[in-house]
Scaffold this active site. Sequence first.
Site, PDB file in Angstrom:
ATOM      1  N   CYS A 284       5.019   0.045   0.860  1.00 24.13           N
ATOM      2  CA  CYS A 284       6.251   0.728   0.472  1.00 24.13           C
ATOM      3  C   CYS A 284       6.374   0.848  -1.036  1.00 24.13           C
ATOM      4  O   CYS A 284       6.874   1.848  -1.555  1.00 24.13           O
ATOM      5  CB  CYS A 284       7.461   0.017   1.057  1.00 24.13           C
ATOM      6  SG  CYS A 284       7.601  -1.723   0.580  1.00 24.13           S
TER       7      CYS A 284
ATOM      8  N   HIS B 180      11.779  -4.592   0.111  1.00 19.56           N
ATOM      9  CA  HIS B 180      11.335  -3.269   0.529  1.00 19.56           C
ATOM     10  C   HIS B 180      11.646  -2.250  -0.567  1.00 19.56           C
ATOM     11  O   HIS B 180      12.735  -2.259  -1.138  1.00 19.56           O
ATOM     12  CB  HIS B 180      12.039  -2.871   1.826  1.00 19.56           C
ATOM     13  CG  HIS B 180      11.563  -1.584   2.408  1.00 19.56           C
ATOM     14  ND1 HIS B 180      10.241  -1.321   2.666  1.00 19.56           N
ATOM     15  CD2 HIS B 180      12.249  -0.452   2.780  1.00 19.56           C
ATOM     16  CE1 HIS B 180      10.124  -0.111   3.193  1.00 19.56           C
ATOM     17  NE2 HIS B 180      11.325   0.436   3.254  1.00 19.56           N
TER      18      HIS B 180
ATOM     19  N   ASN C  59      13.035   6.781   3.004  1.00 16.22           N
ATOM     20  CA  ASN C  59      12.214   5.640   3.400  1.00 16.22           C
ATOM     21  C   ASN C  59      10.790   6.121   3.689  1.00 16.22           C
ATOM     22  O   ASN C  59      10.503   7.316   3.654  1.00 16.22           O
ATOM     23  CB  ASN C  59      12.829   4.961   4.631  1.00 16.22           C
ATOM     24  CG  ASN C  59      12.396   3.524   4.787  1.00 16.22           C
ATOM     25  OD1 ASN C  59      11.566   3.011   4.023  1.00 16.22           O
ATOM     26  ND2 ASN C  59      12.934   2.845   5.775  1.00 16.22           N
TER      27      ASN C  59
END
Length: 339
Positions: free
Chosen positions: A150, A287, A307
């Site tokens: 990520c 994240h 995302n």
Amino acid sequence: MRGGELFLIATVTFVFPPLRCQNVSLEETLTNFNGSALTEVDFGSFREQFRRIYEVSSEEFYHRHFYFQNAIKRFAYLNSFSAAPPSAKYGINQFSDLSLDEFRDFYLRASADNAPLYSGPKREGLPDKFDWRDKTVVAPVQDQLACGSCWAFSVVGAMQAVQAIAGRPLEQLSVQQVLDCSFQNRGCNGGSTTRALSWLKQTRVKLVPQSEYSYKATTGICHFFSQSHAGVVLKDFAAHDFSGQEEAMMSQLVDWGPLVVTVDAVSWQDYLGGIIQHHCSSQQANHAVLVIGYDTTGDIPYWIVQNSWGTTWGNEGYAYVKIGGNVCGIADSVAVVSL
């Protein structure tokens, strides 16, 4: 952690802790894909929809079914905070048969370095809503798969957006190049956005298009390119802590482009849509995402967050997070880039 098939892991067991909200009725708060009460049959529907290949009566089936049942209890707890729109809703998605530990190990592998408190000016006259997608400078939602990458997706997403804002064609740049070559990070085992940005700035590595260095969802050997090879170079970046100053963070978004942000996304495992307002702390950043806009026109102002878990998650790959109160730690570590 290695990329690859999720469902080779079958030996982890995790018992979800007792629910604190004892007045929540599962029948009242849980629905299946069609809106009726959840039953045992829904595990079969889940397996079919998300193409799970583990065999019935196998040990793998037993574990996945157990985690799925725990997820149902989790939905009831999370949805008990508010049932009124536009509050966030939680339910079945592609992560519903993962234990909490597995979800963290596969998807929450970012770390955040301490950033200095922002002390710059706050621009006046900000628009009530702003979305960089309206300028066609935001690339489509990607899927990191079973790889803790990520941090690389967030950094690359900002760079390709800023390049497009400068008037160049929107082009997807190579996440795999950052994953393989950013030696201060750990590839699929996790990394820091600020360390990745520091590496890009110090080395002046040219990021090549994704078509030339495709994403593999596993850490590989760094592929070097000649100095004459075309690519995008990071000129500079700035990282700050905007906690308590989210209006100033809004001005950074409008003036510079999408923001590289690290959040606490533990509760995002079950997110289906709506505005996240509760049960999302700022205690542990884990994240990395890309903030591409905001909207303050409704009763609850919110950030628009891209995302990297594919378009089947959340609002077609996006999350909405309440502005104010540093929900999910969204203002703790915020970076802008310049090319």
